[in-house]
Design a protein around this motif. Structure first.
Motif, PDB file in Angstrom:
ATOM      1  N   GLY A 173     -33.700   5.643 -13.577  1.00 54.21           N
ATOM      2  CA  GLY A 173     -33.006   6.694 -12.849  1.00 54.21           C
ATOM      3  C   GLY A 173     -33.498   8.105 -13.095  1.00 54.21           C
ATOM      4  N   LEU A 186     -27.334   8.649 -11.638  1.00 55.60           N
ATOM      5  CA  LEU A 186     -26.541   7.501 -11.193  1.00 55.60           C
ATOM      6  C   LEU A 186     -26.587   7.386  -9.673  1.00 55.60           C
ATOM      7  CD1 LEU A 186     -23.436   7.882 -13.525  1.00 55.60           C
ATOM      8  CD2 LEU A 186     -25.331   6.264 -13.769  1.00 55.60           C
ATOM      9  N   GLU A 187     -26.610   8.533  -9.011  1.00 55.46           N
ATOM     10  CA  GLU A 187     -26.693   8.543  -7.553  1.00 55.46           C
ATOM     11  C   GLU A 187     -27.980   7.876  -7.083  1.00 55.46           C
ATOM     12  OE1 GLU A 187     -27.212  11.754  -3.863  1.00 55.46           O
ATOM     13  OE2 GLU A 187     -26.952  12.456  -5.926  1.00 55.46           O
ATOM     14  N   MET A 189     -29.863   5.616  -8.688  1.00 56.02           N
ATOM     15  CA  MET A 189     -29.849   4.175  -8.943  1.00 56.02           C
ATOM     16  C   MET A 189     -28.908   3.463  -7.974  1.00 56.02           C
ATOM     17  SD  MET A 189     -30.250   3.918 -13.109  1.00 56.02           S
ATOM     18  CE  MET A 189     -28.785   4.837 -13.552  1.00 56.02           C
ATOM     19  N   LYS A 190     -27.782   4.073  -7.689  1.00 55.34           N
ATOM     20  CA  LYS A 190     -26.854   3.498  -6.709  1.00 55.34           C
ATOM     21  C   LYS A 190     -27.510   3.419  -5.332  1.00 55.34           C
ATOM     22  CE  LYS A 190     -22.287   4.214  -4.639  1.00 55.34           C
ATOM     23  NZ  LYS A 190     -21.095   5.105  -4.571  1.00 55.34           N
ATOM     24  N   LYS A 193     -29.831   0.466  -5.062  1.00 52.56           N
ATOM     25  CA  LYS A 193     -29.048  -0.763  -4.900  1.00 52.56           C
ATOM     26  C   LYS A 193     -28.553  -0.903  -3.465  1.00 52.56           C
ATOM     27  CE  LYS A 193     -26.599  -4.426  -5.691  1.00 52.56           C
ATOM     28  NZ  LYS A 193     -27.272  -5.754  -5.699  1.00 52.56           N
ATOM     29  N   GLU A 194     -28.114   0.187  -2.880  1.00 51.24           N
ATOM     30  CA  GLU A 194     -27.551   0.141  -1.526  1.00 51.24           C
ATOM     31  C   GLU A 194     -28.596  -0.182  -0.465  1.00 51.24           C
ATOM     32  OE1 GLU A 194     -23.803   3.276  -2.090  1.00 51.24           O
ATOM     33  OE2 GLU A 194     -25.717   3.976  -1.268  1.00 51.24           O
ATOM     34  N   ALA A 202     -30.744  -1.540 -13.457  1.00 52.41           N
ATOM     35  CA  ALA A 202     -30.787  -0.104 -13.734  1.00 52.41           C
ATOM     36  C   ALA A 202     -31.308   0.133 -15.146  1.00 52.41           C
ATOM     37  CB  ALA A 202     -29.399   0.507 -13.592  1.00 52.41           C
ATOM     38  N   ILE A 215     -22.683   2.398 -16.223  1.00 51.49           N
ATOM     39  CA  ILE A 215     -23.737   2.448 -15.207  1.00 51.49           C
ATOM     40  C   ILE A 215     -23.512   1.396 -14.136  1.00 51.49           C
ATOM     41  CG2 ILE A 215     -26.204   2.018 -14.839  1.00 51.49           C
ATOM     42  CD1 ILE A 215     -26.674   3.427 -17.568  1.00 51.49           C
ATOM     43  N   THR A 219     -22.861   2.255 -10.146  1.00 53.19           N
ATOM     44  CA  THR A 219     -23.983   1.993  -9.240  1.00 53.19           C
ATOM     45  C   THR A 219     -23.911   0.653  -8.525  1.00 53.19           C
ATOM     46  OG1 THR A 219     -25.321   0.981 -10.992  1.00 53.19           O
ATOM     47  CG2 THR A 219     -25.500   3.392 -10.713  1.00 53.19           C
ATOM     48  N   VAL A 221     -25.148  -2.146  -9.650  1.00 49.80           N
ATOM     49  CA  VAL A 221     -26.361  -2.924  -9.911  1.00 49.80           C
ATOM     50  C   VAL A 221     -26.023  -4.278 -10.523  1.00 49.80           C
ATOM     51  CG1 VAL A 221     -27.878  -0.919 -10.129  1.00 49.80           C
ATOM     52  CG2 VAL A 221     -26.653  -1.764 -12.149  1.00 49.80           C
ATOM     53  N   THR A 224     -28.336  -4.207 -16.425  1.00 49.25           N
ATOM     54  CA  THR A 224     -28.964  -3.018 -17.004  1.00 49.25           C
ATOM     55  C   THR A 224     -30.108  -3.408 -17.917  1.00 49.25           C
ATOM     56  OG1 THR A 224     -27.409  -2.988 -18.869  1.00 49.25           O
ATOM     57  CG2 THR A 224     -26.845  -1.644 -16.920  1.00 49.25           C
TER      58      THR A 224
END
Length: 320
Positions: A173, A186-187, A189-190, A193-194, A202, A215, A219, A221, A224
């Protein structure tokens, strides 16, 4: 011998997966076996140069050793083109559960050689690497990436990888220019995923199970991956806040059994003792320069008893 099916592991998981990151020098066989004893599900090899691995039997013997207990293991390669990667992957595939492409190493030498995070600006080369490798091996092929400052570039990068069948993605990230002291996004990594249609792990700032859970919650995910955190505390994923003495004993036993060199042996223990030794004790311990002197120090000051440890291990093995 048959290896764990990583994609089945992702699809049948009942909790987020715990993963030990690829670390240059440090994620060798004894350490991989150690973290598996402490609730780590997937373990990576150190980053290995694909062209050297495929060209030299000596390099293969030095860079990668494994055994029946080393499962599931993902071998990570650094490469600048699909031919080098596919050649190396084909040699390694019978002995691993997955092939990973390093697209995140930020070191200057790697960027100069068009490896690691250099590839974040060359999605077509990464696309070709995945395509060529998947044509040659029958194990999953993944990428370990960083995010871009503009997440639209990250989306395009991910979509090109998905178009040729990448099996899963690990996202660190941070951008390639961010320092490790800066918090992960975090944004970002999220977002990965999206936009992904495959499992996503992550990586970054995982030092405790609380970090890992935070996390995942933020996110979505599938698991980790820890590097610095698990190096300092190999029992991290078992819920320990600091490395327990039993874990240190386990590492010494494994390292001596496998014949780990003094530099790596010493440095692993320096990391594990980082939060429990006083400054004065740390200075003394850090000055030790041989395996016998380190073992003697632990016997005299911590009551290390490897013979007892091995006897306990033999009893457990006989029961199983």
């Amino acid at each position: 011998m048959p290896r764990t099916d990583l994609m089945q592991l992702f699809s049948t998981r009942t909790r987020p997966l715990n993963v030990c990151a690829p670390m240059v020098r440090y994620s060798k066989l004894p350490f991989r076996e150690l973290v598996r004893r402490y609730n780590t599900d997937i373990v990576y090899t150190p980053m290995i140069l694909a062209n050297v691995f495929s060209a030299s039997n000596f390099a293969r013997d030095c860079e990668f050793s494994t055994n029946r207990q080393d499962d599931p293991v993902v071998i990570q390669f650094a490469a600048s083109n699909g031919v080098d990667l596919a050649n190396a992957a084909e040699l390694a595939a019978p002995f691993v559960s997955g092939i990973d492409i390093n697209c995140g190493c930020p070191q200057k030498w790697a960027i100069h050689e068009k490896l690691g995070s250099h590839l974040m600006s060359d999605p077509e080369t990464v696309r070709d690497m995945i395509r060529m490798t998947k044509a040659r091996v029958n194990v999953p092929c993944s990428i370990k990436i960083r995010i871009h400052k503009d997440l639209r570039e990250t989306e395009e990068f991910v979509k090109r990888a998905l178009s040729v069948g990448v099996d899963f993605i690990t996202v660190h990230g941070r951008t390639k220019k961010m320092k490790s002291t800066e918090p992960v996004s975090l944004e970002g990594m999220k977002f990965v995923k999206e936009v992904s249609t495959v499992p996503v792990l992550a990586n970054g700032d995982v030092f405790t199970m609380e970090d890992a859970n935070r996390i995942v919650a933020a996110t979505g995910v599938d698991g980790t991956m820890s590097a610095r955190g698990i190096l300092e505390n190999p029992a991290l994923y078992a819920g320990y806040e600091i490395t327990p003495w039993e874990c240190i004993e386990d590492y010494v036993d494994l390292a001596l059994s496998y014949g780990t060199n003094a530099f790596i042996f010493h440095h692993h223990l320096m990391y594990m003792f980082e939060r429990t030794m006083s400054n004065a004790e740390r200075r003394t311990f850090n000055s030790l320069s041989s395996v016998p002197s380190i073992v003697d120090y632990l016997e005299e000051n911590y009551g290390l008893d490897i013979s007892k440890k091995r006897g306990e291990r033999a009893i457990r093995a006989s029961v199983l």
